[in-house]
Design a protein around this motif. Structure first.
Motif, PDB file in Angstrom:
ATOM      1  N   HIS A 146      36.532  28.700  46.229  1.00 36.67           N
ATOM      2  CA  HIS A 146      35.677  29.897  45.201  1.00 36.67           C
ATOM      3  C   HIS A 146      34.307  29.667  45.067  1.00 36.67           C
ATOM      4  O   HIS A 146      34.035  29.686  43.698  1.00 36.67           O
ATOM      5  CB  HIS A 146      36.527  29.975  43.373  1.00 36.67           C
ATOM      6  CG  HIS A 146      37.667  30.381  43.175  1.00 36.67           C
ATOM      7  ND1 HIS A 146      38.754  30.698  41.931  1.00 36.67           N
ATOM      8  CD2 HIS A 146      38.649  29.626  44.528  1.00 36.67           C
ATOM      9  CE1 HIS A 146      39.682  31.226  42.170  1.00 36.67           C
ATOM     10  NE2 HIS A 146      39.753  30.619  43.347  1.00 36.67           N
TER      11      HIS A 146
ATOM     12  N   GLU B 190      40.679  37.261  43.880  1.00 39.35           N
ATOM     13  CA  GLU B 190      39.623  36.031  44.088  1.00 39.35           C
ATOM     14  C   GLU B 190      38.318  36.488  44.393  1.00 39.35           C
ATOM     15  O   GLU B 190      36.970  36.916  44.647  1.00 39.35           O
ATOM     16  CB  GLU B 190      40.667  35.327  44.047  1.00 39.35           C
ATOM     17  CG  GLU B 190      41.381  34.238  43.134  1.00 39.35           C
ATOM     18  CD  GLU B 190      42.203  33.394  43.695  1.00 39.35           C
ATOM     19  OE1 GLU B 190      41.828  32.809  44.521  1.00 39.35           O
ATOM     20  OE2 GLU B 190      43.451  33.268  42.789  1.00 39.35           O
TER      21      GLU B 190
ATOM     22  N   GLU C 137      36.484  38.931  43.109  1.00 39.95           N
ATOM     23  CA  GLU C 137      36.005  38.038  41.036  1.00 39.95           C
ATOM     24  C   GLU C 137      34.554  37.612  42.074  1.00 39.95           C
ATOM     25  O   GLU C 137      33.975  37.158  41.504  1.00 39.95           O
ATOM     26  CB  GLU C 137      36.449  37.208  40.775  1.00 39.95           C
ATOM     27  CG  GLU C 137      37.991  38.169  40.680  1.00 39.95           C
ATOM     28  CD  GLU C 137      38.610  37.846  39.565  1.00 39.95           C
ATOM     29  OE1 GLU C 137      39.240  36.645  39.433  1.00 39.95           O
ATOM     30  OE2 GLU C 137      39.682  37.966  39.313  1.00 39.95           O
TER      31      GLU C 137
ATOM     32  N   ARG D 105      32.261  37.846  38.189  1.00 40.08           N
ATOM     33  CA  ARG D 105      33.185  38.637  37.043  1.00 40.08           C
ATOM     34  C   ARG D 105      34.729  38.380  37.165  1.00 40.08           C
ATOM     35  O   ARG D 105      34.995  38.486  37.991  1.00 40.08           O
ATOM     36  CB  ARG D 105      32.619  39.675  36.102  1.00 40.08           C
ATOM     37  CG  ARG D 105      32.828  40.629  37.436  1.00 40.08           C
ATOM     38  CD  ARG D 105      32.110  42.243  36.478  1.00 40.08           C
ATOM     39  NE  ARG D 105      32.390  43.418  37.495  1.00 40.08           N
ATOM     40  CZ  ARG D 105      33.182  44.392  37.189  1.00 40.08           C
ATOM     41  NH1 ARG D 105      33.671  44.193  36.029  1.00 40.08           N
ATOM     42  NH2 ARG D 105      33.156  45.441  37.816  1.00 40.08           N
ATOM     43  N   ARG D 106      35.625  38.710  36.412  1.00 41.94           N
ATOM     44  CA  ARG D 106      36.320  38.321  36.613  1.00 41.94           C
ATOM     45  C   ARG D 106      37.154  39.358  36.277  1.00 41.94           C
ATOM     46  O   ARG D 106      36.469  40.206  35.999  1.00 41.94           O
ATOM     47  CB  ARG D 106      37.657  37.728  34.459  1.00 41.94           C
ATOM     48  CG  ARG D 106      37.330  36.327  34.954  1.00 41.94           C
ATOM     49  CD  ARG D 106      37.433  35.528  36.700  1.00 41.94           C
ATOM     50  NE  ARG D 106      38.616  35.634  37.306  1.00 41.94           N
ATOM     51  CZ  ARG D 106      40.451  34.567  35.863  1.00 41.94           C
ATOM     52  NH1 ARG D 106      39.662  33.995  35.156  1.00 41.94           N
ATOM     53  NH2 ARG D 106      41.219  35.049  36.325  1.00 41.94           N
TER      54      ARG D 106
ATOM     55  N   LYS E 265      44.234  41.639  36.394  1.00 41.80           N
ATOM     56  CA  LYS E 265      45.382  41.876  37.674  1.00 41.80           C
ATOM     57  C   LYS E 265      45.941  43.417  37.973  1.00 41.80           C
ATOM     58  O   LYS E 265      46.129  44.057  39.291  1.00 41.80           O
ATOM     59  CB  LYS E 265      46.686  40.546  37.648  1.00 41.80           C
ATOM     60  CG  LYS E 265      47.362  40.791  38.799  1.00 41.80           C
ATOM     61  CD  LYS E 265      48.171  39.278  38.629  1.00 41.80           C
ATOM     62  CE  LYS E 265      49.125  39.678  37.986  1.00 41.80           C
ATOM     63  NZ  LYS E 265      50.229  38.110  37.432  1.00 41.80           N
TER      64      LYS E 265
END
Lengths: 228, 228
Positions: B30, B165, B168, B173-174, B177
């Motif tokens: 990440h 992911e 993102e 940013r998120r 799903k």
DNA sequence: GTAATTAGTATCGCTTTGTTACTAAAGTCA
DNA sequence: TGACTTTAGTAACAAAGCGATACTAATTAC
């Protein structure tokens, strides 16, 4: 004839290490036009404005100066386009060129010694400058979502039909009037003026100006449909 | 120690007219990571891989070669990032640099003499290379709608959670799903494989591969919300 | 076994978008 | 004058897109 930067190469002196080129675009009657040096003879090759790159001056600064010198004014928008050097010929005979893309509002008069030429019906351009021109047109299309390029290619006051036609010109496709205006209104990008313009036939159109307002950041979903 | 291109400047010879730099990005847990030369001493300044620009070789070709040389393999994606030369210091002492941005799939081992560094927690970089790195991160974000960059930063087979992911990470940013998968399915960009991967806890995930299919060109409306 | 964790889907309601159709204000022309 | 044409601008409806919640499924941890 004035001593133009061209003569650096033409005079047979060693070519500069690199050139700085300007792709200046505008619009004329639903056509994308580019600013070129007016050819000295009718059959001479066209060329984008350029100069030898001075290593002592920063790129952005040098490009801004080149633009103001050649245009007689600051462009409405200017941005780096990239480096070009894949062995394609260039008027400078240099191995490397750095290009900037700029726009002027539609209707701007061509400076002395230069002329606007339709990018579709363009005469012979040196191969490397031709690559720059194609890259510039692509850059306008790809960046107009992020930078107000279409607005910069219009006068300070414009009608919504003119704005839509500019978007259609840059995108290369027709847009729907009601949808276009609804989306524009939702983005709070323009404000109406008190003026109306009557353009021959039909109802007069209200004039607007570009005046983006702070708005809630409505981040949208991912766009996959432009991929591949 | 091998004779690296660095020594061109370090040895006190006249600096090259221009340098060719590579911003190679990947992902790790990440985090966005960039490939830098491993410093000879722990406190030495970090540097992006670069070499003196050979005027006889085309830029794309030279950049591809530089990447394959330094990475030991072809990058999953590489593209010109632009010219940098605004008087900011560069390890080559050259006045001008041409940069390319490349990506490797996450999990790729760093080549000998190099290491992956988190772009957020990055030590001192020469100012011009720092500008390249920031431009590269921005370019990834702005171009991932047009080029399958996120897919290139994943192995050939990946789970949809990994893909999300990666989006993102690049977008910062998120994402939702269900919406993400619905949009992905509608774009016909991936196809499922027969494999499933069990990653510690939880239900195993099906593996997919990037396999864009011809689909009806559903041109959408203009996006104003990213402007200004 | 039960709980926790991750993958993946269904459904609902709201928003956005494309389309058709309409009204408004000007010029053209009989 | 009045019908017609042209361009500007809006209303209303249907379809599609999107975000949130909630659900089922399959595995590990205990």
């Amino acid at each position: 004839m004035r001593d133009r930067p061209h003569s650096v190469a033409r005079a047979g002196r060693p070519p500069a290490a690199a050139s700085l080129d300007l792709v200046c675009l505008s619009a004329e009657r639903h056509r994308l036009v580019v600013l070129v040096d007016a050819p000295s003879t009718p059959r001479a090759a066209l060329a984008l404005p350029w100069q030898a790159l001075d290593p002592a001056v920063g790129l952005d600064l040098a490009a801004g100066r080149l633009a103001r010198e050649r245009l007689g004014r600051a462009p409405a928008w200017i941005e780096s386009l990239g480096a070009f050097g894949d062995n394609r010929r260039h008027p400078s005979a240099s191995a490397l060129s750095v290009a900037y893309v700029a726009v002027l509002p539609m209707g701007s008069a061509a400076p002395a010694g230069m002329q606007w030429v339709d990018v579709q019906a363009l005469g012979p351009l040196a191969p490397r400058q031709d690559a720059m021109l194609r890259a510039a047109a692509t850059a306008l299309r790809e960046r107009m979502d992020l930078v107000p390029i279409a607005f910069r290619m219009l006068p300070a006051e414009f009608t919504l039909s003119e704005l839509q036609e500019m978007y259609e010109l840059l995108l290369g496709r027709r847009l729907h009037k009601a949808s276009f205006r609804r989306a524009l209104q939702g983005a709070y990008l323009v404000e109406p003026t008190e003026s109306w313009r009557s353009e021959g036939r039909g109802r007069p159109a209200q004039l607007f100006r570009y005046a983006p307002r702070r708005r809630r950041g409505t981040r949208r979903s991912v766009r996959f449909e432009l991929l591949q």
